[in-house]
Design a protein around this motif. Structure first.
Motif, PDB file in Angstrom:
ATOM      1  N   GLU A  39      -1.338   0.560 -18.254  1.00 44.44           N
ATOM      2  CA  GLU A  39      -0.346  -0.516 -18.415  1.00 44.44           C
ATOM      3  C   GLU A  39       0.608  -0.626 -17.229  1.00 44.44           C
ATOM      4  OE1 GLU A  39      -0.543  -2.717 -20.622  1.00 44.44           O
ATOM      5  OE2 GLU A  39      -1.946  -1.799 -22.024  1.00 44.44           O
ATOM      6  N   THR A  40       0.357   0.113 -16.148  1.00 42.45           N
ATOM      7  CA  THR A  40       1.271   0.064 -15.002  1.00 42.45           C
ATOM      8  C   THR A  40       0.659  -0.651 -13.810  1.00 42.45           C
ATOM      9  OG1 THR A  40       0.488   2.192 -14.131  1.00 42.45           O
ATOM     10  CG2 THR A  40       2.350   2.234 -15.688  1.00 42.45           C
ATOM     11  N   GLY A  41      -0.662  -0.703 -13.740  1.00 40.69           N
ATOM     12  CA  GLY A  41      -1.317  -1.301 -12.589  1.00 40.69           C
ATOM     13  C   GLY A  41      -2.739  -1.701 -12.913  1.00 40.69           C
ATOM     14  N   LEU A  42      -3.523  -1.890 -11.862  1.00 43.62           N
ATOM     15  CA  LEU A  42      -4.895  -2.359 -11.993  1.00 43.62           C
ATOM     16  C   LEU A  42      -5.822  -1.496 -11.150  1.00 43.62           C
ATOM     17  CD1 LEU A  42      -4.080  -6.152 -11.448  1.00 43.62           C
ATOM     18  CD2 LEU A  42      -4.431  -5.031 -13.658  1.00 43.62           C
ATOM     19  N   LEU A  43      -7.112  -1.521 -11.486  1.00 44.19           N
ATOM     20  CA  LEU A  43      -8.143  -0.876 -10.678  1.00 44.19           C
ATOM     21  C   LEU A  43      -9.164  -1.918 -10.273  1.00 44.19           C
ATOM     22  CD1 LEU A  43      -8.951   2.435 -12.650  1.00 44.19           C
ATOM     23  CD2 LEU A  43      -7.289   2.109 -10.805  1.00 44.19           C
ATOM     24  N   ASN A  44      -9.620  -1.845  -8.992  1.00 46.84           N
ATOM     25  CA  ASN A  44     -10.725  -2.702  -8.593  1.00 46.84           C
ATOM     26  C   ASN A  44     -12.044  -1.992  -8.883  1.00 46.84           C
ATOM     27  OD1 ASN A  44     -11.169  -0.863  -6.495  1.00 46.84           O
ATOM     28  ND2 ASN A  44     -10.148  -2.112  -4.956  1.00 46.84           N
ATOM     29  N   HIS A  66      -9.975   1.780  -6.908  1.00 47.76           N
ATOM     30  CA  HIS A  66      -8.722   1.843  -6.161  1.00 47.76           C
ATOM     31  C   HIS A  66      -7.598   1.203  -6.973  1.00 47.76           C
ATOM     32  CE1 HIS A  66     -11.373   1.883  -2.293  1.00 47.76           C
ATOM     33  NE2 HIS A  66     -11.294   3.067  -2.862  1.00 47.76           N
ATOM     34  N   TYR A  67      -6.477   1.887  -7.003  1.00 49.14           N
ATOM     35  CA  TYR A  67      -5.327   1.444  -7.785  1.00 49.14           C
ATOM     36  C   TYR A  67      -4.443   0.521  -6.965  1.00 49.14           C
ATOM     37  CZ  TYR A  67      -0.851   1.847 -10.279  1.00 49.14           C
ATOM     38  OH  TYR A  67       0.327   1.588 -10.938  1.00 49.14           O
ATOM     39  N   PHE A  68      -3.952  -0.548  -7.585  1.00 47.39           N
ATOM     40  CA  PHE A  68      -2.937  -1.380  -6.958  1.00 47.39           C
ATOM     41  C   PHE A  68      -2.026  -1.916  -8.055  1.00 47.39           C
ATOM     42  CE2 PHE A  68      -6.509  -4.037  -7.944  1.00 47.39           C
ATOM     43  CZ  PHE A  68      -6.035  -5.316  -8.232  1.00 47.39           C
TER      44      PHE A  68
END
Length: 203
Positions: free
Chosen positions: A74-79, A83-85
């Motif tokens: 719930e804090t970010g995204l993964l491709n 990789h986290y962004f």
């Protein structure tokens, strides 16, 4: 002259042009290509950026936008490479599955998510690895499946080939499936008590 190329959904082309214009100083050979690239790579939705000089007075920038496949904690995204962004939450795509777990488990969770989705064809909307390293996932139907800490792939196989085949249409009435049994599983029904199934025998 600055030319920015790419397919953009969440990146703002005008904003990128403004950022690059602020960095374009000096002659053709004196432009700081690295600084220009770093400026755009710093944008949360920018994945890869390449900068090319075009004689006699141009710069060609190719920008690849991030493609989010899941939400992370719930804090970010993964491709799709894991990789986290972390862009602003308002820009998160709607309807993405959620992966939840310790920070050092991103790659493992994404790997297991792809296994569930691509190999077994399960519509997973939430995959969780808790602090005790126990697994649990939820399907788009609302069904929760508890796997525990051991034998992830074996328990998934039993769920797919034993549970789905055993319950058939009744699966839609199940609220939770507990796969932490050696040769069976437990069902928590939406409107009924738990029903244990072991080697096809119900009690």
């Amino acid at each position: 002259q600055v030319y920015i190329e790419g397919k953009f959904i969440r990146l703002d082309l005008n904003r990128m042009q403004e950022l690059v214009s602020d960095k374009v100083k000096g002659g053709f050979f004196n432009v700081d290509v690295r600084a220009i690239r770093n400026t755009l790579v710093a944008l949360p939705w920018a994945n890869e950026v390449s900068v090319h000089r075009i004689w006699p007075d141009g710069l060609r920038l190719i920008v690849n936008e991030q493609t989010a496949v899941v939400r992370w904690n719930e804090t970010g995204l993964l491709n799709d490479q894991g990789h986290y962004f972390a862009p602003e939450k308002e820009s998160f795509p709607h309807g993405l599955p959620v992966l939840e777990g310790p920070e050092d488990s991103r790659e493992l969770l994404l790997e297991r998510f792809k296994l569930l989705k691509q190999f077994h064809g399960l519509s997973v909307v939430h995959l969780r690895l808790n602090e005790r390293r126990a697994w649990q996932f939820e399907l788009d139907s609302g069904l929760s499946v508890v796997l525990g800490r051991k034998d992830f792939e074996n328990r998934i196989n039993r769920f797919v080939y034993m549970v789905i085949n055993s319950l058939g249409e009744k699966l839609s009435q199940a609220k939770e499936i507990d796969m932490r049994y050696t040769n069976g599983f437990a069902v928590r029904w939406k409107k009924r008590a738990i029903e244990n199934i072991d080697n096809g025998v119900k009690w």
